[in-house]
Design an enzyme around this catalytic site. Structure first.
Site, PDB file in Angstrom:
ATOM      1  N   LYS A 177      -3.550 172.351 -40.801  1.00  0.00           N
ATOM      2  CA  LYS A 177      -2.664 173.480 -40.576  1.00  0.00           C
ATOM      3  C   LYS A 177      -3.193 174.662 -41.372  1.00  0.00           C
ATOM      4  CE  LYS A 177       2.143 174.839 -41.099  1.00  0.00           C
ATOM      5  NZ  LYS A 177       3.482 174.366 -41.429  1.00  0.00           N
ATOM      6  N   LYS A 230      -3.317 173.040 -35.814  1.00  0.00           N
ATOM      7  CA  LYS A 230      -2.391 174.151 -35.614  1.00  0.00           C
ATOM      8  C   LYS A 230      -2.916 175.376 -36.340  1.00  0.00           C
ATOM      9  CE  LYS A 230       2.224 175.232 -37.123  1.00  0.00           C
ATOM     10  NZ  LYS A 230       3.164 174.887 -38.109  1.00  0.00           N
TER      11      LYS A 230
HETATM   12  C1  PBG Z   1       7.070 174.632 -41.128  1.00  0.00           C
HETATM   13  C2  PBG Z   1       6.454 175.010 -39.839  1.00  0.00           C
HETATM   14  C3  PBG Z   1       5.947 176.252 -39.424  1.00  0.00           C
HETATM   15  C4  PBG Z   1       5.594 176.102 -38.072  1.00  0.00           C
HETATM   16  C5  PBG Z   1       5.855 174.781 -37.732  1.00  0.00           C
HETATM   17  N1  PBG Z   1       6.355 174.123 -38.843  1.00  0.00           N
HETATM   18  C6  PBG Z   1       5.868 177.555 -40.113  1.00  0.00           C
HETATM   19  C7  PBG Z   1       4.996 177.803 -41.259  1.00  0.00           C
HETATM   20  O1  PBG Z   1       4.204 176.979 -41.721  1.00  0.00           O
HETATM   21  O2  PBG Z   1       5.141 178.920 -41.763  1.00  0.00           O
HETATM   22  C8  PBG Z   1       5.082 177.175 -37.165  1.00  0.00           C
HETATM   23  C9  PBG Z   1       5.297 176.967 -35.719  1.00  0.00           C
HETATM   24  C10 PBG Z   1       5.082 178.158 -34.865  1.00  0.00           C
HETATM   25  O3  PBG Z   1       4.623 179.216 -35.328  1.00  0.00           O
HETATM   26  O4  PBG Z   1       5.371 178.054 -33.671  1.00  0.00           O
HETATM   27  N2  PBG Z   1       6.265 174.579 -42.223  1.00  0.00           N
END
Ligand code: PBG
Length: 310
Positions: A177, A230
């Site tokens: 991520k 992601k």
């Molecule tokens: C929680 C999380 C996030 C997303 C999914 N789980 C946000 C972040 O890390 O700030 C983002 C999903 C999206 O942008 O569609 N940590």
């Protein structure tokens, strides 16, 4: 053309992310994600009916609690996600329910863990995450998806689930991520933008690709069943490298900013909306996605059914 097609897409592999919020009579459009809403549980059947009618078989749940605090109450058995899971599994038992396990929607400071000064305390956070994951599974969740990026959380969650008898509940890890600006609209949706600083101490640097393999390898060792990358569109090289190296299914999360860009460009008349939705999804599968998490899931299922893609 259809005979020699290399990439085949099935609605079975689509996952729809949805937002449930504490409160009543809420169906609130998210301003930066036109077409996506926050739902209270007394209204959410409107959405769930659409999901099941569309042919999408799986949802990923995000909760927005009534109140946020310093340390997160995401684990409470009567929390918004736990009640939502319970409701969905009772009314739509055929729907496969995955829960996002993180603290940022629950903390007043918006960070994904417990703070020590201005830093997130990795190891203290693991206990809260494991407790949260367990509470989701106890409420009936079919799979948990930790998105916090703390080190060691897959192992800790696996251990706690196993100790409580949930040996068959899989973990889809947000393995790779990136610290990405593409999450902007999501943070509006969940009110989870960090109050200070950023997430760079726990999310990855977009300049790095080999580090992604390291992150994924650790998750595999810790027992992750599915590996996720992601965001989506800008990170397909990373997805491909995971696919080549590991044997676990790989999921791709096409995030809120990607959705928002397509919606905005289409609304301005700059692109052909359906064509862009279809083409970008096809390319994500071609790059190696076994599963695709996308806010366009319901529409894609329709396009697949109509033979426009597939
Ligand atoms: C929680 C999380 C996030 C997303 C999914 N789980 C946000 C972040 O890390 O700030 C983002 C999903 C999206 O942008 O569609 N940590």
């Amino acid at each position: 053309r259809s005979m020699v097609r290399e990439t085949r897409i099935s609605a079975d592999t689509l996952i729809y992310p949805m937002f449930v919020q504490d409160g009543e009579n809420i169906r609130e459009e998210i301003p930066s994600m036109p077409g996506q809403y926050r739902w209270s549980l007394d209204r959410v059947d409107e959405l769930l009916q659409q999901v099941t009618d569309s042919g999408v078989k799986s949802v990923l749940l995000f909760g927005i609690p009534a109140e946020k605090d310093e340390i997160s109450s995401a684990w409470q058995p009567d929390g918004i996600v736990q009640r939502a899971v319970h409701h969905i599994k009772a009314a739509y038992p055929q729907l496969y329910v995955i829960t996002d396990v993180c603290m940022c929607e629950y903390t007043s400071h918006g960070h994904c863990g417990i703070l020590c000064g201005h830093d997130v305390d990795n190891d203290k956070t693991l206990e809260v995450l494991a407790k949260t994951a367990l509470s989701h599974v106890q409420a009936g969740a079919d799979m948990v998806a930790p998105s916090d990026m703390m080190d060691g959380r897959v192992a800790r969650i696996r251990q706690v689930l196993d100790e409580n008898g949930y040996v068959n509940t899989p973990i889809m890890s947000y393995s790779v991520k990136y610290a990405s600006a593409f999450y902007g609209p999501f943070r509006d949706a969940a009110g989870s933008a960090p109050a200070f600083g950023d997430r760079k101490s726990y999310q990855m640097d977009p300049h790095n690709a080999r580090e992604a393999l390291l992150e994924a390898e650790l998750d595999v060792q810790e027992g992750a069943d599915i590996l996720m990358v992601k965001p989506g569109m800008a990170y397909l090289d990373v997805l491909r490298s995971l696919k080549e190296k590991f044997h676990q299914p790989v999921a791709l999360y096409s995030v809120s900013g990607e959705y928002a860009m397509i919606q905005a460009a289409a609304a301005a008349g700059y692109v052909d909306r359906e064509a862009v939705i279809c083409e970008s999804a096809v390319c994500m599968y071609r790059a190696g996605a076994d599963l695709l998490i996308t806010y366009f899931a319901m529409e894609l299922a329709q396009y697949i059914r109509e033979g426009r893609i597939g």
